[in-house]
Design an enzyme around this catalytic site. Structure first.
Site, PDB file in Angstrom:
ATOM      1  N   LYS A  32      -8.697   4.964   9.468  1.00  0.00           N
ATOM      2  CA  LYS A  32      -8.845   3.555   9.727  1.00  0.00           C
ATOM      3  C   LYS A  32      -7.425   2.921   9.353  1.00  0.00           C
ATOM      4  O   LYS A  32      -6.959   2.177  10.357  1.00  0.00           O
ATOM      5  CB  LYS A  32      -9.817   2.958   8.580  1.00  0.00           C
ATOM      6  CG  LYS A  32      -9.553   1.203   8.436  1.00  0.00           C
ATOM      7  CD  LYS A  32     -10.532   0.607   7.504  1.00  0.00           C
ATOM      8  CE  LYS A  32      -9.966   0.514   6.032  1.00  0.00           C
ATOM      9  NZ  LYS A  32      -9.011  -0.424   5.813  1.00  0.00           N
ATOM     10  N   ARG A  35      -7.039  -7.742   6.013  1.00  0.00           N
ATOM     11  CA  ARG A  35      -5.662  -7.269   5.511  1.00  0.00           C
ATOM     12  C   ARG A  35      -4.876  -6.993   6.804  1.00  0.00           C
ATOM     13  O   ARG A  35      -3.636  -7.388   6.795  1.00  0.00           O
ATOM     14  CB  ARG A  35      -5.461  -6.318   4.511  1.00  0.00           C
ATOM     15  CG  ARG A  35      -4.286  -6.035   3.790  1.00  0.00           C
ATOM     16  CD  ARG A  35      -3.974  -7.238   2.988  1.00  0.00           C
ATOM     17  NE  ARG A  35      -2.416  -6.887   2.365  1.00  0.00           N
ATOM     18  CZ  ARG A  35      -1.806  -7.593   1.723  1.00  0.00           C
ATOM     19  NH1 ARG A  35      -2.336  -8.868   1.440  1.00  0.00           N
ATOM     20  NH2 ARG A  35      -0.588  -7.286   1.197  1.00  0.00           N
ATOM     21  N   CYS A  86     -10.337  -6.957   1.563  1.00  0.00           N
ATOM     22  CA  CYS A  86     -11.158  -6.541   0.209  1.00  0.00           C
ATOM     23  C   CYS A  86     -10.443  -7.382  -0.888  1.00  0.00           C
ATOM     24  O   CYS A  86      -9.329  -7.372  -0.892  1.00  0.00           O
ATOM     25  CB  CYS A  86     -11.169  -5.076   0.188  1.00  0.00           C
ATOM     26  SG  CYS A  86     -12.162  -4.374   1.211  1.00  0.00           S
ATOM     27  N   PRO A 137      -0.464 -10.571  -2.288  1.00  0.00           N
ATOM     28  CA  PRO A 137       0.667 -11.425  -1.650  1.00  0.00           C
ATOM     29  C   PRO A 137       1.603 -10.490  -0.579  1.00  0.00           C
ATOM     30  O   PRO A 137       1.077  -9.426  -0.523  1.00  0.00           O
ATOM     31  CB  PRO A 137       1.726 -11.865  -2.645  1.00  0.00           C
ATOM     32  CG  PRO A 137       1.386 -10.569  -3.755  1.00  0.00           C
ATOM     33  CD  PRO A 137       0.101 -10.257  -3.742  1.00  0.00           C
ATOM     34  N   ILE A 138       2.387 -11.295   0.180  1.00  0.00           N
ATOM     35  CA  ILE A 138       3.056 -10.465   1.167  1.00  0.00           C
ATOM     36  C   ILE A 138       4.476 -10.800   0.891  1.00  0.00           C
ATOM     37  O   ILE A 138       5.327 -10.689   1.985  1.00  0.00           O
ATOM     38  CB  ILE A 138       2.468 -10.712   2.486  1.00  0.00           C
ATOM     39  CG1 ILE A 138       2.804 -12.399   2.875  1.00  0.00           C
ATOM     40  CG2 ILE A 138       1.358 -10.416   3.034  1.00  0.00           C
ATOM     41  CD1 ILE A 138       2.844 -12.605   4.597  1.00  0.00           C
ATOM     42  N   ASP A 139       5.033 -11.019  -0.343  1.00  0.00           N
ATOM     43  CA  ASP A 139       6.194 -11.223  -0.559  1.00  0.00           C
ATOM     44  C   ASP A 139       7.292 -10.022   0.056  1.00  0.00           C
ATOM     45  O   ASP A 139       8.561 -10.417   0.438  1.00  0.00           O
ATOM     46  CB  ASP A 139       6.487 -11.345  -2.122  1.00  0.00           C
ATOM     47  CG  ASP A 139       6.136 -10.170  -2.810  1.00  0.00           C
ATOM     48  OD1 ASP A 139       5.026 -10.171  -2.889  1.00  0.00           O
ATOM     49  OD2 ASP A 139       7.083  -9.501  -3.506  1.00  0.00           O
ATOM     50  N   GLN A 140       7.081  -8.797  -0.095  1.00  0.00           N
ATOM     51  CA  GLN A 140       7.981  -7.778   0.225  1.00  0.00           C
ATOM     52  C   GLN A 140       7.880  -7.470   1.802  1.00  0.00           C
ATOM     53  O   GLN A 140       8.706  -7.156   2.431  1.00  0.00           O
ATOM     54  CB  GLN A 140       7.341  -6.373  -0.391  1.00  0.00           C
ATOM     55  CG  GLN A 140       7.273  -6.429  -1.786  1.00  0.00           C
ATOM     56  CD  GLN A 140       8.703  -6.459  -2.327  1.00  0.00           C
ATOM     57  OE1 GLN A 140       9.420  -5.640  -2.157  1.00  0.00           O
ATOM     58  NE2 GLN A 140       8.918  -7.465  -3.065  1.00  0.00           N
ATOM     59  N   ILE A 190      -2.745   0.217  -9.148  1.00  0.00           N
ATOM     60  CA  ILE A 190      -2.259  -0.573  -7.597  1.00  0.00           C
ATOM     61  C   ILE A 190      -2.674  -1.810  -7.404  1.00  0.00           C
ATOM     62  O   ILE A 190      -1.810  -2.700  -6.827  1.00  0.00           O
ATOM     63  CB  ILE A 190      -2.670   0.619  -6.555  1.00  0.00           C
ATOM     64  CG1 ILE A 190      -2.217   1.843  -7.022  1.00  0.00           C
ATOM     65  CG2 ILE A 190      -2.345   0.048  -5.327  1.00  0.00           C
ATOM     66  CD1 ILE A 190      -0.815   2.386  -6.729  1.00  0.00           C
TER      67      ILE A 190
HETATM   68  C1  EPZ Z   1      -3.155  -0.653   2.261  1.00  0.00           C
HETATM   69  O1  EPZ Z   1      -3.259  -2.015   1.863  1.00  0.00           O
HETATM   70  C2  EPZ Z   1      -4.549  -0.307   2.811  1.00  0.00           C
HETATM   71  N1  EPZ Z   1      -5.191  -1.321   3.712  1.00  0.00           N
HETATM   72  C3  EPZ Z   1      -5.295  -0.498   1.545  1.00  0.00           C
HETATM   73  O2  EPZ Z   1      -6.733   0.147   1.813  1.00  0.00           O
HETATM   74  C4  EPZ Z   1      -4.808   0.703   0.317  1.00  0.00           C
HETATM   75  O3  EPZ Z   1      -5.303   0.490  -0.958  1.00  0.00           O
HETATM   76  C5  EPZ Z   1      -3.294   0.057  -0.025  1.00  0.00           C
HETATM   77  O4  EPZ Z   1      -2.628   0.096   1.425  1.00  0.00           O
HETATM   78  C6  EPZ Z   1      -2.590   1.013  -0.914  1.00  0.00           C
HETATM   79  O5  EPZ Z   1      -2.663   2.512  -0.489  1.00  0.00           O
HETATM   80  C7  EPZ Z   1      -4.522  -0.958   4.964  1.00  0.00           C
HETATM   81  O6  EPZ Z   1      -3.918  -0.050   5.453  1.00  0.00           O
HETATM   82  C8  EPZ Z   1      -5.239  -1.648   5.872  1.00  0.00           C
HETATM   83  P1  EPZ Z   1       0.101  -2.117  -0.545  1.00  0.00           P
HETATM   84  P2  EPZ Z   1      -1.846  -2.746   1.430  1.00  0.00           P
HETATM   85  O7  EPZ Z   1       1.068  -3.238   0.099  1.00  0.00           O
HETATM   86  O8  EPZ Z   1      -0.777  -2.624   2.727  1.00  0.00           O
HETATM   87  C9  EPZ Z   1       0.914  -5.393  -4.020  1.00  0.00           C
HETATM   88  C10 EPZ Z   1      -8.900   0.421   1.997  1.00  0.00           C
HETATM   89  O9  EPZ Z   1      -9.865   0.458   1.096  1.00  0.00           O
HETATM   90  N2  EPZ Z   1       1.987  -5.965  -3.095  1.00  0.00           N
HETATM   91  O10 EPZ Z   1       0.492  -1.017  -0.682  1.00  0.00           O
HETATM   92  O11 EPZ Z   1      -2.274  -4.322   1.375  1.00  0.00           O
HETATM   93  C11 EPZ Z   1      -0.483  -5.502  -3.545  1.00  0.00           C
HETATM   94  O12 EPZ Z   1      -0.923  -6.704  -4.010  1.00  0.00           O
HETATM   95  C12 EPZ Z   1      -7.769  -0.497   1.909  1.00  0.00           C
HETATM   96  O13 EPZ Z   1      -8.935   1.169   3.084  1.00  0.00           O
HETATM   97  C13 EPZ Z   1       2.676  -7.270  -3.231  1.00  0.00           C
HETATM   98  O14 EPZ Z   1       2.589  -7.666  -4.595  1.00  0.00           O
HETATM   99  O15 EPZ Z   1      -1.480  -2.309  -0.138  1.00  0.00           O
HETATM  100  C14 EPZ Z   1      -1.244  -4.145  -4.502  1.00  0.00           C
HETATM  101  O16 EPZ Z   1      -1.314  -4.739  -5.646  1.00  0.00           O
HETATM  102  C15 EPZ Z   1      -7.968  -1.411   0.575  1.00  0.00           C
HETATM  103  N3  EPZ Z   1       3.417  -7.741  -2.383  1.00  0.00           N
HETATM  104  C16 EPZ Z   1       0.158  -3.408  -4.213  1.00  0.00           C
HETATM  105  O17 EPZ Z   1       1.203  -4.062  -4.008  1.00  0.00           O
HETATM  106  C17 EPZ Z   1       3.401  -7.494  -1.134  1.00  0.00           C
HETATM  107  O18 EPZ Z   1       4.486  -7.822  -0.351  1.00  0.00           O
HETATM  108  C18 EPZ Z   1      -0.006  -2.366  -3.195  1.00  0.00           C
HETATM  109  O19 EPZ Z   1      -0.171  -2.877  -1.905  1.00  0.00           O
HETATM  110  C19 EPZ Z   1       2.813  -6.192  -0.740  1.00  0.00           C
HETATM  111  C20 EPZ Z   1       1.987  -5.463  -1.721  1.00  0.00           C
END
Ligand code: EPZ
Length: 428
Positions: free
Chosen positions: A22, A93, A117, A123-126, A327
């Site tokens: 996925k 997302r 979810c 957030p998407i700051d990064q 995480i």
């Molecule tokens: C991806 O989400 C996956 N979703 C998630 O899978 C997965 O849990 C996650 O990566 C971690 O592996 C998809 O690929 C569609 P992150 P993503 O950016 O990209 C914070 C599932 O069950 N963050 O690695 O959103 C964020 O809030 C789903 O299949 C910021 O603060 O995850 C989180 O706490 C759920 N600012 C942490 O970092 C940002 O700009 C990791 O997020 C980006 C992220």
């Protein structure tokens, strides 16, 4: 509305085929926006998040043709307006990947603030930090992120912490930028490597995917290609844990065992037998289940997407287990549902302390998100008696035909339709 009804207590036995990943497929589908010709994706999972992505592309003017349920042909030349339809995108997302791909192609993108979810603040700051490094500006307009640039120039991008989504978006936005981009502190998940392989097969120049430094030299043109998505490591891990929780004997086929190493290692620590073959893993239990401790980490650590499923399994191991998931802000919402089945878990912030109980008993429970829903299924399969799971639309987002696949392993699981009025009464 639909729910799953499970009569638990039957050990799972047999072979299950794993579908495409996925979290790779949603990125590859978004990446077709960057392709200048027709491309074909194979081994795409038949799940609702993908269906939503295909609908978004069609509504934006792309040609999307289902060759079969898992093979899709794309030609996105018909997209002229870099604006994503609001209602469809706000629940997912992965819709934030349209920011990077539309910006990479049009130097302009309007995408609703992403949903997905409810795991706490996301957030998407990064992501925005990466776009700005390449010369883009951003603003919020009518509930959408608007990202735009006169031109995109390669640069160094250093993430404050590891983020899968922002790594994906940095790749999308830089693959056709002018010059060299270096992404530091990049995510190393298998789906990042899959995206790089897909884009490189179209003529991109991406090196280092799978390590924490990814170098991208911008190119002008990406030609058509036929490409197969990798198998889903989280779907595979979910079936491995379901086999262990029901003390069954299951071959999980069409996997890349290396992607499952952290899950395999933890199951073995709990006394579960796991044998790795070339493209399958064999999981069976022939002794007591032991406790372990889990701390979720970015790949190659233990994946957060396996935490609810593994924690559920640990409720059946004798003794005390500790699970730490920092995480996300709150990935333990499913614990209240597990307690209805007799689980003994206390949660303090990002740490859960699990006291093993001899058995779980069936109960009516709710799926609170995608992986929590999978955890409820595992609990229902292992429990004595009947478990009813509602809100199964969450589960359908990420698991292709999960009830059919489980019935193939001998599980007593049915999908039951309940008319809205009845469901309203049920919810009280
Ligand atoms: C991806 O989400 C996956 N979703 C998630 O899978 C997965 O849990 C996650 O990566 C971690 O592996 C998809 O690929 C569609 P992150 P993503 O950016 O990209 C914070 C599932 O069950 N963050 O690695 O959103 C964020 O809030 C789903 O299949 C910021 O603060 O995850 C989180 O706490 C759920 N600012 C942490 O970092 C940002 O700009 C990791 O997020 C980006 C992220």
């Amino acid at each position: 509305m639909e729910k799953f009804v499970i009569n638990g207590g039957t050990p799972l036995k047999g072979t299950v085929q794993i579908s495409g990943a996925k979290n790779a497929a949603v990125a590859l589908v978004a990446a077709t926006i960057l392709c200048d010709e027709t491309c074909v994706l194979e081994n795409v999972p038949e799940i609702s998040d993908i269906t939503k992505c295909l609908t978004i592309l069609r509504e934006m003017g792309a040609e999307v043709e289902l060759i079969d349920k898992n093979t899709i042909k794309f030609n996105t030349k018909g997209i002229t307006n870099p604006e994503v339809p609001y209602e469809l995108a706000r629940t997912m997302r992965a819709s934030c990947y349209f920011l990077g791909t539309l910006l990479g192609r049009f130097h302009d993108a309007f995408v609703p603030m992403p949903g997905g979810c409810d795991l706490g603040d996301r957030p998407i700051d990064q992501h925005l930090k990466a776009f700005k490094a390449l010369g883009a500006s951003d603003e919020i307009v009518n509930g959408a992120n608007h990202v735009y640039a006169d031109e995109l120039i390669g640069n160094q991008i250093y993430f404050d912490f590891v983020t899968v989504g922002a790594t994906m978006n940095a790749i999308f936005a830089s693959v056709k930028a002018k010059g060299l981009t270096i992404i530091e502190n990049a995510a190393k998940e298998p789906h990042i490597v899959d995206l790089a392989n897909f884009l490189n097969s179209m003529g991109a120049d991406i090196r280092g995917a799978g390590t924490d430094v990814i170098k991208i030299r911008g190119v002008d043109y990406l030609h058509g290609v036929t490409y197969a998505t990798i198998p889903d490591q989280i779907e595979a891990g979910t079936y491995m844990v379901a086999a262990a929780a029901t003390k069954g004997d299951v071959v999980i086929a069409n996997v890349i065992p290396k992607h499952l190493e952290s899950i395999t290692a933890k199951l073995r620590k709990c006394g579960v037998n796991v044998v790795e073959n070339d493209e399958s893993v064999h999981v069976w239990v022939d002794g007591p289940l032991m406790t372990t401790s889990i701390k979720t980490m970015p790949h190659p650590g233990f994946p957060t997407d396996m935490q609810p499923q593994f924690s559920t399994f640990l409720t059946l191991a004798e003794g005390t287990s500790i699970v730490t998931d920092d995480i996300f802000d709150n990935r333990f919402r499913y614990v209240a549902e597990l307690r209805r089945m007799g689980a003994d878990i206390s949660v303090d912030g990002k740490v859960a302390v699990i006291q093993g109980v001899g058995r779980l008993t069936g109960a009516p429970v709710s799926a609170t998100d995608l992986r929590a829903g999978a955890a409820m299924i595992i609990a229902g399969l292992a429990a004595e008696g009947t478990t009813e799971i509602d809100n199964i639309h969450y589960i359908e987002r990420g698991y292709e035909k999960i009830d059919e696949k489980l019935r193939g392993l001998g599980a007593d699981i049915k999908r039951v339709y309940i008319p809205e009025a009845t469901s309203m009464k049920l919810s009280g």
